[in-house]
Design an enzyme around this catalytic site. Structure first.
Site, PDB file in Angstrom:
ATOM      1  N   GLY A   1       0.841  -1.192   0.000  1.00 19.14           N
ATOM      2  CA  GLY A   1       0.000   0.000   0.000  1.00 19.14           C
ATOM      3  C   GLY A   1       0.875   1.239   0.000  1.00 19.14           C
ATOM      4  O   GLY A   1       1.996   1.226   0.526  1.00 19.14           O
TER       5      GLY A   1
ATOM      6  N   ASN B   1      -1.904   7.738   1.529  1.00 14.77           N
ATOM      7  CA  ASN B   1      -1.513   8.804   2.425  1.00 14.77           C
ATOM      8  C   ASN B   1      -0.786   8.246   3.664  1.00 14.77           C
ATOM      9  O   ASN B   1       0.346   8.648   3.981  1.00 14.77           O
ATOM     10  CB  ASN B   1      -2.812   9.537   2.814  1.00 14.77           C
ATOM     11  CG  ASN B   1      -2.614  10.809   3.591  1.00 14.77           C
ATOM     12  OD1 ASN B   1      -3.247  11.000   4.621  1.00 14.77           O
ATOM     13  ND2 ASN B   1      -1.780  11.711   3.116  1.00 14.77           N
ATOM     14  N   TRP B   2      -1.377   7.253   4.302  1.00 15.01           N
ATOM     15  CA  TRP B   2      -0.753   6.641   5.484  1.00 15.01           C
ATOM     16  C   TRP B   2       0.376   5.704   5.074  1.00 15.01           C
ATOM     17  O   TRP B   2       1.437   5.671   5.699  1.00 15.01           O
ATOM     18  CB  TRP B   2      -1.814   5.923   6.307  1.00 15.01           C
ATOM     19  CG  TRP B   2      -1.390   5.330   7.628  1.00 15.01           C
ATOM     20  CD1 TRP B   2      -1.801   4.129   8.132  1.00 15.01           C
ATOM     21  CD2 TRP B   2      -0.543   5.914   8.651  1.00 15.01           C
ATOM     22  NE1 TRP B   2      -1.256   3.924   9.373  1.00 15.01           N
ATOM     23  CE2 TRP B   2      -0.476   5.008   9.715  1.00 15.01           C
ATOM     24  CE3 TRP B   2       0.182   7.105   8.743  1.00 15.01           C
ATOM     25  CZ2 TRP B   2       0.280   5.233  10.868  1.00 15.01           C
ATOM     26  CZ3 TRP B   2       0.936   7.346   9.885  1.00 15.01           C
ATOM     27  CH2 TRP B   2       0.969   6.418  10.927  1.00 15.01           C
ATOM     28  N   GLY B   3       0.150   4.959   4.010  1.00 11.54           N
ATOM     29  CA  GLY B   3       1.190   4.040   3.537  1.00 11.54           C
ATOM     30  C   GLY B   3       2.488   4.786   3.264  1.00 11.54           C
ATOM     31  O   GLY B   3       3.592   4.323   3.613  1.00 11.54           O
TER      32      GLY B   3
ATOM     33  N   ALA C   1      -1.978  11.063   8.965  1.00  4.95           N
ATOM     34  CA  ALA C   1      -0.756  10.789   8.197  1.00  4.95           C
ATOM     35  C   ALA C   1       0.050  12.052   7.895  1.00  4.95           C
ATOM     36  O   ALA C   1       1.276  12.050   8.017  1.00  4.95           O
ATOM     37  CB  ALA C   1      -1.117  10.058   6.906  1.00  4.95           C
TER      38      ALA C   1
ATOM     39  N   LYS D   1     -14.074   4.232  15.107  1.00  2.00           N
ATOM     40  CA  LYS D   1     -13.918   5.676  15.338  1.00  2.00           C
ATOM     41  C   LYS D   1     -14.166   6.450  14.056  1.00  2.00           C
ATOM     42  O   LYS D   1     -14.558   7.625  14.078  1.00  2.00           O
ATOM     43  CB  LYS D   1     -12.558   6.001  15.958  1.00  2.00           C
ATOM     44  CG  LYS D   1     -11.332   5.618  15.115  1.00  2.00           C
ATOM     45  CD  LYS D   1     -10.876   6.675  14.146  1.00  2.00           C
ATOM     46  CE  LYS D   1      -9.847   6.160  13.176  1.00  2.00           C
ATOM     47  NZ  LYS D   1      -9.461   7.093  12.133  1.00  2.00           N
TER      48      LYS D   1
ATOM     49  N   LYS E   1      -9.144   7.699   0.255  1.00  2.00           N
ATOM     50  CA  LYS E   1     -10.403   6.986   0.451  1.00  2.00           C
ATOM     51  C   LYS E   1     -10.966   7.173   1.854  1.00  2.00           C
ATOM     52  O   LYS E   1     -10.231   7.087   2.846  1.00  2.00           O
ATOM     53  CB  LYS E   1     -10.199   5.483   0.211  1.00  2.00           C
ATOM     54  CG  LYS E   1      -9.670   5.152  -1.181  1.00  2.00           C
ATOM     55  CD  LYS E   1     -10.659   5.546  -2.255  1.00  2.00           C
ATOM     56  CE  LYS E   1     -10.123   5.299  -3.649  1.00  2.00           C
ATOM     57  NZ  LYS E   1     -10.903   5.969  -4.686  1.00  2.00           N
TER      58      LYS E   1
HETATM   59  P1  NAD Z   1      -5.600   6.439   1.004  1.00  2.41           P
HETATM   60  O1  NAD Z   1      -6.865   6.851   1.620  1.00  2.41           O
HETATM   61  O2  NAD Z   1      -4.630   7.492   0.648  1.00  2.41           O
HETATM   62  O3  NAD Z   1      -6.088   5.541  -0.219  1.00  2.41           O
HETATM   63  C1  NAD Z   1      -5.643   5.551  -1.439  1.00  2.41           C
HETATM   64  C2  NAD Z   1      -4.837   4.305  -1.747  1.00  2.41           C
HETATM   65  O4  NAD Z   1      -5.688   3.278  -2.252  1.00  2.41           O
HETATM   66  C3  NAD Z   1      -3.823   4.615  -2.823  1.00  2.41           C
HETATM   67  O5  NAD Z   1      -2.569   4.068  -2.492  1.00  2.41           O
HETATM   68  C4  NAD Z   1      -4.408   3.929  -4.042  1.00  2.41           C
HETATM   69  O6  NAD Z   1      -3.421   3.528  -4.936  1.00  2.41           O
HETATM   70  C5  NAD Z   1      -5.055   2.734  -3.406  1.00  2.41           C
HETATM   71  N1  NAD Z   1      -6.023   2.079  -4.268  1.00  2.41           N
HETATM   72  C6  NAD Z   1      -7.027   2.628  -4.987  1.00  2.41           C
HETATM   73  N2  NAD Z   1      -7.659   1.662  -5.681  1.00  2.41           N
HETATM   74  C7  NAD Z   1      -7.045   0.500  -5.381  1.00  2.41           C
HETATM   75  C8  NAD Z   1      -7.244  -0.855  -5.770  1.00  2.41           C
HETATM   76  N3  NAD Z   1      -8.221  -1.207  -6.592  1.00  2.41           N
HETATM   77  N4  NAD Z   1      -6.427  -1.797  -5.234  1.00  2.41           N
HETATM   78  C9  NAD Z   1      -5.460  -1.457  -4.362  1.00  2.41           C
HETATM   79  N5  NAD Z   1      -5.209  -0.194  -3.960  1.00  2.41           N
HETATM   80  C10 NAD Z   1      -6.003   0.758  -4.468  1.00  2.41           C
HETATM   81  O7  NAD Z   1      -4.851   5.304   1.841  1.00  2.41           O
HETATM   82  P2  NAD Z   1      -4.195   5.430   3.293  1.00  2.41           P
HETATM   83  O8  NAD Z   1      -4.445   6.768   3.885  1.00  2.41           O
HETATM   84  O9  NAD Z   1      -2.805   4.940   3.175  1.00  2.41           O
HETATM   85  O10 NAD Z   1      -5.075   4.419   4.153  1.00  2.41           O
HETATM   86  C11 NAD Z   1      -4.793   3.044   4.282  1.00  2.41           C
HETATM   87  C12 NAD Z   1      -5.348   2.564   5.615  1.00  2.41           C
HETATM   88  O11 NAD Z   1      -4.691   3.289   6.666  1.00  2.41           O
HETATM   89  C13 NAD Z   1      -6.850   2.853   5.780  1.00  2.41           C
HETATM   90  O12 NAD Z   1      -7.457   1.759   6.433  1.00  2.41           O
HETATM   91  C14 NAD Z   1      -6.893   4.080   6.683  1.00  2.41           C
HETATM   92  O13 NAD Z   1      -8.057   4.135   7.486  1.00  2.41           O
HETATM   93  C15 NAD Z   1      -5.657   3.846   7.545  1.00  2.41           C
HETATM   94  N6  NAD Z   1      -5.093   5.063   8.151  1.00  2.41           N
HETATM   95  C16 NAD Z   1      -5.033   6.238   7.461  1.00  2.41           C
HETATM   96  C17 NAD Z   1      -4.486   7.367   8.068  1.00  2.41           C
HETATM   97  C18 NAD Z   1      -4.406   8.688   7.359  1.00  2.41           C
HETATM   98  O14 NAD Z   1      -4.270   9.731   8.022  1.00  2.41           O
HETATM   99  N7  NAD Z   1      -4.444   8.706   6.028  1.00  2.41           N
HETATM  100  C19 NAD Z   1      -3.977   7.276   9.351  1.00  2.41           C
HETATM  101  C20 NAD Z   1      -4.021   6.065  10.024  1.00  2.41           C
HETATM  102  C21 NAD Z   1      -4.595   4.957   9.399  1.00  2.41           C
HETATM  103  P1  13P Z   2      -9.312   9.846   8.535  1.00  2.00           P
HETATM  104  O1  13P Z   2      -9.348   8.639   7.641  1.00  2.00           O
HETATM  105  O2  13P Z   2     -10.668  10.322   8.950  1.00  2.00           O
HETATM  106  O3  13P Z   2      -8.477  10.947   7.954  1.00  2.00           O
HETATM  107  O4  13P Z   2      -8.570   9.407   9.878  1.00  2.00           O
HETATM  108  C1  13P Z   2      -7.200   9.219   9.859  1.00  2.00           C
HETATM  109  C2  13P Z   2      -6.793   8.463  11.071  1.00  2.00           C
HETATM  110  O5  13P Z   2      -7.034   7.286  11.148  1.00  2.00           O
HETATM  111  C3  13P Z   2      -6.128   9.227  12.142  1.00  2.00           C
HETATM  112  O6  13P Z   2      -5.646   8.388  13.163  1.00  2.00           O
END
Ligand code: NAD
Ligand code: 13P
Length: 389
Positions: free
Chosen positions: A10, A13-15, A176, A230, A343
């Site tokens: 992945g 944003n978080w990845g 993230a 949450k 997403k």
């Molecule tokens: P994101 O919301 O930025 O999602 C986009 C990602 O999804 C991109 O890497 C995109 O390439 C991928 N994507 C889209 N279509 C796809 C497909 N068909 N197959 C595979 N990948 C596809 O992602 P993120 O923020 O890295 O979130 C990943 C997890 O981490 C989520 O469960 C989120 O809740 C969690 N998280 C996010 C944050 C944050 O602040 N962004 C913080 C902590 C936890």
């Molecule tokens: P959102 O997906 O609502 O941005 O939350 C990010 C998150 O998990 C913060 O810990």
């Protein structure tokens, strides 16, 4: 022991934010890790170029984490199998489900567009089946729950069953963009086998950084319930902001939400969840906490109330739900317009949770999460978020 080979599955944003920490730590601890950290990128075109090529040339994920320099030992790879070949530490950091537009559905102002839901962790695991070594371990940073035929499971269990490797969970108050800017925060690793997971994921410092402090606790279920639910409560908090209800109302939603989160965990997971994971405790260094960055702070878990608060104040779920109230557009349209490919997880989780509760006749036991669902998907008025009927 041979150095661990790390792959990140992945690159959103978080990845990408976690890739910065992991890449840096892998380079710092060359006795523990191979320097190269491979990151699977779901390939797409950005300004006519492959995103993987841009990441590998500029060392920046210009689409999902613009403005943050990634260590150059993080290598973007578009082929999932190649990205994970020979890896013995796998970090899953994918959206749990995505919802995209097609025909017709509802906003609170009437019918708009019909979303299709896609869950891709199952597909990723299916593609990796039989290709991961028996001694590998995984950790899930996914905030969501897996639902199949109205039954529920944890993504750690999904990954374990599919790939046959032990899987821990990491979740915390970790927006993230703030982590990427090295603003101090904490996180929680939940594990069924804290001795081994503590050794691998904490002691060798794959995640720890001066600005990213890790605790390891035994309540893997609680950590994941917190991370998933949450997001639903944050959608409710966003409705409050859209209605300009102020801080007291939002605090009420947070308080009620926290109670529903714990109640859900206790009701539907065998063995239950620990109250401490959600609220913290006053016993100091808990016996179930194996490692903690600071033992004095170890009894308050970042994955619980702290993550709920940060998401309700600054998360994407909050932001888009606020706009849902003021713009009269569907969630999917707003997600597309506001998040540039990132997403939302809370809206899809609200639907999954509602369907799950509904077949069990339990929606009334979870009035806040049910209300969030009804506002998004049934056209109920957003004002319902702060009405006790
Ligand atoms: P994101 O919301 O930025 O999602 C986009 C990602 O999804 C991109 O890497 C995109 O390439 C991928 N994507 C889209 N279509 C796809 C497909 N068909 N197959 C595979 N990948 C596809 O992602 P993120 O923020 O890295 O979130 C990943 C997890 O981490 C989520 O469960 C989120 O809740 C969690 N998280 C996010 C944050 C944050 O602040 N962004 C913080 C902590 C936890
Ligand atoms: P959102 O997906 O609502 O941005 O939350 C990010 C998150 O998990 C913060 O810990």
């Amino acid at each position: 022991m041979a150095p661990h080979k790390v792959s990140i599955i992945g690159s959103g944003n978080w990845g990408s934010a976690i890739a910065k920490i992991v890449g840096h730590n892998a380079r710092q601890h060359s006795d523990m890790f191979e320097e190269e950290v491979r990151m699977w990128v779901f390939e797409e075109q950005v300004d006519g170029k492959n995103l993987t090529d841009i990441i590998n040339e500029k060392h920046e994920n210009v689409k999902y984490l613009p403005g943050t320099q990634l260590p150059d030992n993080v290598v973007a790879i578009p082929d999932l199998t190649k990205a994970c070949e020979g890896a013995d530490l796998l970090i899953f950091v994918l959206p749990h489900q995505v919802s995209v537009l097609s025909g017709l559905s509802l906003s609170h102002n009437g019918p708009i567009a019909d979303p299709i839901q896609t869950q891709f962790v199952g597909k990723v695991c299916g593609d990796l089946k039989g290709k991961i070594g028996a001694n590998a371990r995984a950790i899930s940073l996914i905030k969501g729950l897996a639902f199949h035929d109205n039954n529920i499971s944890l993504f750690t269990d999904e990954i374990e069953h599919s790939l046959g490797i032990p899987t821990a969970a990491l979740s915390g108050a970790n927006i993230a963009d703030e982590v990427a800017q090295e603003k101090f925060c904490e996180t929680t690793i939940g594990s069924k086998t804290i001795e081994e997971d503590g050794d691998i994921w904490f002691k060798v410092s794959l995640f720890n950084a001066p600005y990213f402090r890790v605790n390891v606790i035994a309540d893997s279920v609680g950590v994941q319930i917190c991370g998933a639910l949450k997001n639903v409560i944050a959608v409710g908090a966003g409705f409050c902001d859209g209605l300009q209800y102020g801080n007291n109302t939002k605090a009420a939603v947070i308080r009620r939400g926290l109670l529903e989160m714990r109640k859900f965990g206790k009701a539907f997971f065998e063995g239950g969840v620990r109250t401490e994971t959600f609220f913290g405790n006053d016993r100091g260094h808990d016996i179930d906490i194996y490692f903690a960055s600071n033992s004095l702070l170890a009894s308050l878990e970042s994955c619980g109330v702290a993550d709920l608060i940060t998401t309700c104040l600054g998360g994407r779920n909050r932001k888009v739900s606020e706009k849902f109230v003021t713009a009269g557009k569907s969630i999917e349209e707003l997600e597309e317009q506001m998040l540039n490919g990132q997403k939302l997880q809370g809206t899809t989780t609200a639907k999954e949770v509602y369907d799950f509760l509904s077949v069990r006749g339990k929606t009334e036991d979870f009035p806040l999460m049910t209300c969030v669902y009804r506002i998004i998907y049934c056209g109920d008025s957003p004002e319902m978020i702060a009405k006790d009927e």
